[in-house]
Design a protein around this motif. Sequence first.
Motif, mmCIF file in Angstrom:
data_model
loop_
_atom_site.group_PDB
_atom_site.id
_atom_site.type_symbol
_atom_site.label_atom_id
_atom_site.label_comp_id
_atom_site.label_asym_id
_atom_site.label_seq_id
_atom_site.Cartn_x
_atom_site.Cartn_y
_atom_site.Cartn_z
ATOM 1 N N ILE A 45 8.114 16.083 2.932
ATOM 2 C CA ILE A 45 9.521 15.702 3.059
ATOM 3 C C ILE A 45 10.259 16.463 4.149
ATOM 4 N N ALA A 46 9.943 17.747 4.327
ATOM 5 C CA ALA A 46 10.716 18.600 5.239
ATOM 6 C C ALA A 46 10.883 18.020 6.639
ATOM 7 N N PRO A 47 9.806 17.529 7.297
ATOM 8 C CA PRO A 47 9.993 17.013 8.662
ATOM 9 C C PRO A 47 10.670 15.644 8.716
ATOM 10 N N MET A 48 10.940 15.033 7.571
ATOM 11 C CA MET A 48 11.505 13.678 7.536
ATOM 12 C C MET A 48 12.972 13.645 7.141
ATOM 13 N N ARG A 49 13.535 14.787 6.767
ATOM 14 C CA ARG A 49 14.902 14.770 6.227
ATOM 15 C C ARG A 49 15.911 14.241 7.236
ATOM 16 N N LYS A 50 15.834 14.704 8.469
ATOM 17 C CA LYS A 50 16.784 14.235 9.474
ATOM 18 C C LYS A 50 16.580 12.757 9.773
ATOM 19 N N ARG A 51 15.349 12.314 9.848
ATOM 20 C CA ARG A 51 15.052 10.906 10.116
ATOM 21 C C ARG A 51 15.633 10.018 9.016
ATOM 22 N N GLY B 7 8.342 -2.197 4.004
ATOM 23 C CA GLY B 7 7.488 -1.665 5.057
ATOM 24 C C GLY B 7 8.184 -1.385 6.367
ATOM 25 N N GLY B 8 9.468 -1.096 6.389
ATOM 26 C CA GLY B 8 10.172 -0.815 7.632
ATOM 27 C C GLY B 8 9.624 0.405 8.357
ATOM 28 N N ASP B 9 9.933 0.519 9.650
ATOM 29 C CA ASP B 9 9.329 1.568 10.460
ATOM 30 C C ASP B 9 9.804 2.971 10.105
ATOM 31 N N LEU B 10 10.782 3.094 9.241
ATOM 32 C CA LEU B 10 11.190 4.413 8.760
ATOM 33 C C LEU B 10 10.014 5.188 8.188
ATOM 34 N N ILE B 11 9.096 4.490 7.534
ATOM 35 C CA ILE B 11 8.000 5.145 6.812
ATOM 36 C C ILE B 11 6.819 5.498 7.699
ATOM 37 N N ASP B 12 6.840 5.109 8.975
ATOM 38 C CA ASP B 12 5.644 5.238 9.816
ATOM 39 C C ASP B 12 5.039 6.644 9.845
ATOM 40 N N PRO B 13 5.854 7.717 9.952
ATOM 41 C CA PRO B 13 5.221 9.057 9.964
ATOM 42 C C PRO B 13 4.484 9.394 8.674
ATOM 43 N N TRP B 14 4.785 8.701 7.605
ATOM 44 C CA TRP B 14 4.132 8.963 6.325
ATOM 45 C C TRP B 14 2.867 8.134 6.109
ATOM 46 N N LEU B 15 2.611 7.154 6.947
ATOM 47 C CA LEU B 15 1.447 6.297 6.741
ATOM 48 C C LEU B 15 0.154 7.073 6.921
ATOM 49 N N TRP C 130 4.410 -10.571 13.536
ATOM 50 C CA TRP C 130 4.016 -9.439 12.685
ATOM 51 C C TRP C 130 2.958 -8.587 13.386
ATOM 52 N N VAL C 131 1.944 -9.232 13.969
ATOM 53 C CA VAL C 131 0.884 -8.488 14.656
ATOM 54 C C VAL C 131 1.461 -7.705 15.827
ATOM 55 N N ARG C 132 2.328 -8.347 16.613
ATOM 56 C CA ARG C 132 2.921 -7.643 17.760
ATOM 57 C C ARG C 132 3.740 -6.438 17.298
ATOM 58 N N ARG C 133 4.533 -6.638 16.248
ATOM 59 C CA ARG C 133 5.392 -5.550 15.771
ATOM 60 C C ARG C 133 4.565 -4.388 15.248
ATOM 61 N N TRP C 134 3.554 -4.670 14.426
ATOM 62 C CA TRP C 134 2.760 -3.591 13.861
ATOM 63 C C TRP C 134 1.854 -2.954 14.907
ATOM 64 N N ARG C 135 1.407 -3.713 15.881
ATOM 65 C CA ARG C 135 0.630 -3.130 16.968
ATOM 66 C C ARG C 135 1.479 -2.096 17.716
ATOM 67 N N ASP C 136 2.734 -2.447 17.969
ATOM 68 C CA ASP C 136 3.628 -1.514 18.661
ATOM 69 C C ASP C 136 3.948 -0.300 17.796
ATOM 70 N N ARG C 137 4.186 -0.530 16.511
ATOM 71 C CA ARG C 137 4.501 0.579 15.615
ATOM 72 C C ARG C 137 3.347 1.565 15.521
ATOM 73 N N LEU C 138 2.139 1.055 15.365
ATOM 74 C CA LEU C 138 0.985 1.935 15.229
ATOM 75 C C LEU C 138 0.680 2.665 16.539
ATOM 76 N N ALA C 139 0.925 1.969 17.661
ATOM 77 C CA ALA C 139 0.706 2.624 18.955
ATOM 78 C C ALA C 139 1.719 3.746 19.165
ATOM 79 N N ALA C 140 2.981 3.503 18.798
ATOM 80 C CA ALA C 140 4.022 4.534 18.950
ATOM 81 C C ALA C 140 3.728 5.726 18.059
ATOM 82 N N ARG C 141 3.190 5.459 16.894
ATOM 83 C CA ARG C 141 2.885 6.540 15.963
ATOM 84 C C ARG C 141 1.747 7.415 16.483
ATOM 85 N N ALA C 142 0.793 6.790 17.187
ATOM 86 C CA ALA C 142 -0.357 7.529 17.688
ATOM 87 C C ALA C 142 -0.052 8.276 18.977
ATOM 88 N N ALA C 143 1.048 7.895 19.642
ATOM 89 C CA ALA C 143 1.371 8.512 20.944
ATOM 90 C C ALA C 143 1.777 9.976 20.791
#
Length: 571
Positions: A21-27, A142-150, A558-571
């Motif tokens: 939780i600590a690194p996600m509070r501000k987000r 499944g909004g992108d708010l949760i991406d760091p927790w996936l 959906w594929v385009r959105r999740w492809r971008d989300r997962l790529a941003a998370r890995a960057a």
Amino acid sequence: MAADSAIILVGDNPAALEAAIAPMRKRLSRRGWSRKVQAPFLEAYAPSAGRLDITCGLDGHGILIGDLYDRDGGRLEGRERGVLGCRPLDSARARDVCSTYWGRYLLVRRFSGEVAILRDPSGGIDCVVWRRNGVTFIATGGGDLIDPWLPDTTSIDWGEVAALVRRPGEHRHRLPLTGLTPVAAGELRSIGDGTHRSEQIWTPAEVYRRRDPAAPPDLRASVVLGVTALAGTRKWIAELSGGLDSAIVAAALTTDQRGRVAAWVNHYVDHREGDERDYALAVARRHGVTLTEVRRVGLRLGARRLEVAADGFRPASNDIDPDYNDDIAERIETLDAWGSLTGQGGDAVFFQMPTLLIGLDEIWERRFGARVEVLHRLSRWLRRPLWPTALARDWREEIRHRSSWTHPWLEDLRGVPPAKAMQISALSFCQTFQGPSVRSRRGPCINPLLSQPVMEAGLARSSVDLTWGGRDRAAARAAFADTVPSVVLDRRSKGELGAYYGRAVAEHLPFLRDYLLGGALAEAGLIDPSLDARLTREHLLWRGGHSELLSLAQTEAWVRRWRDRLAARAA
């Protein structure tokens, strides 16, 4: 994310929970989310202006999310909710909860290093779970708010995406994402370090098998219970399509509840088959309310609009009509309504499907006592002879149709006759209507005819009784004969918008051609080469296919959105 979004974190220990939780509070704060529950081993977060009631168990080891009612329709409040959240949640307890209560809820309980999650039988609130670094995550959206927790292993499951492309628009329980586990309606899921157990506590087939054919639940009373309890004292935007199902929902509301409806909305188009205002107006006059008539012209369709609804765990099949969803969303916001009420699901639970399989049910359930008059009326209704070859052909076709479906409700249909099995497959498809859409971002979309009491009342009746006399939804018509206008009760046709949608989608063919043939699905080799030939105005207007194209566009988005989300998370 939807107005009923939330995420629950349950730690194996307090240190693991704090580390997540600590690194996600501000987000969370920047996105307008706040902490709703805090206990040593668990916390829950939701939008500050969200619509979900979230209650911690009295002992701090459980959470109840959503609305729960007793069998008389009384809503659980305060301490009752806290008590329910602090009791053990094993199979026996889960069955007791499902038989004693109903509603739109998730019940979560931590015990012995595991987390148990019970999702209500209606599936009114979505639920996806996963593990990461000693923490169990339970999300309703499944909004992108949760991406760091996936999980680090999360990726697009191209096999599941291919299945979506093969059967566009159909509900699939399995997610097109790896590392995440969906919890089905009526399922008890237990998850922990190295543990993943599942038990289907409630299924439509089990309701049918345990029914008392001589004394099924009263259909009208069950509908009134489901509608009035879910509507409560809140303000709503209500659908009044002109069809039987939305008319029944309107009739089931109390006078006070109808007075709290901010708008009774009917969408119509400028051709006879798609203009149901006369029927909707008859219902409105019956109850002394004003109909809001919305003339439809064209269809909003573009990459930006498709992306708005592409953040969920699945493609947004419930958002297939963007103009309808945008209109209802705007009315919820401008009229300060809680959400929307619909008649979705009535076709399945009341049995609208015209099929010879009803005749097989009569023979299956009564054996040598099968009534000739039932078979005769069915044949007259369908204008088809009940030859054994025709019955066998229709049965094979129904089995083939649902063979690729993955919903747990269809995994055990032993002892269920063919037409009743068709009804159960229709109900599993209706989980689509419980899914996210643009209008559910402003307020929950409530489908009272898919509530547990209504489903159980429909499932407890044979398909013959539901269509008695050779008429679709005959039992529902009889139950509400004194409150639904005769012009609606006696109606034998349904609104038909195929031609309208065909023309509307045809106006966007240049966009769709580029979007689909030059997109992520095509790049993955999942687009049928014959699609190019079907992307013509002539094909759409004469052979149809607009629904397939809209569903493919949603999957592409959906594929385009999740492809971008997962790529941003890995960057």
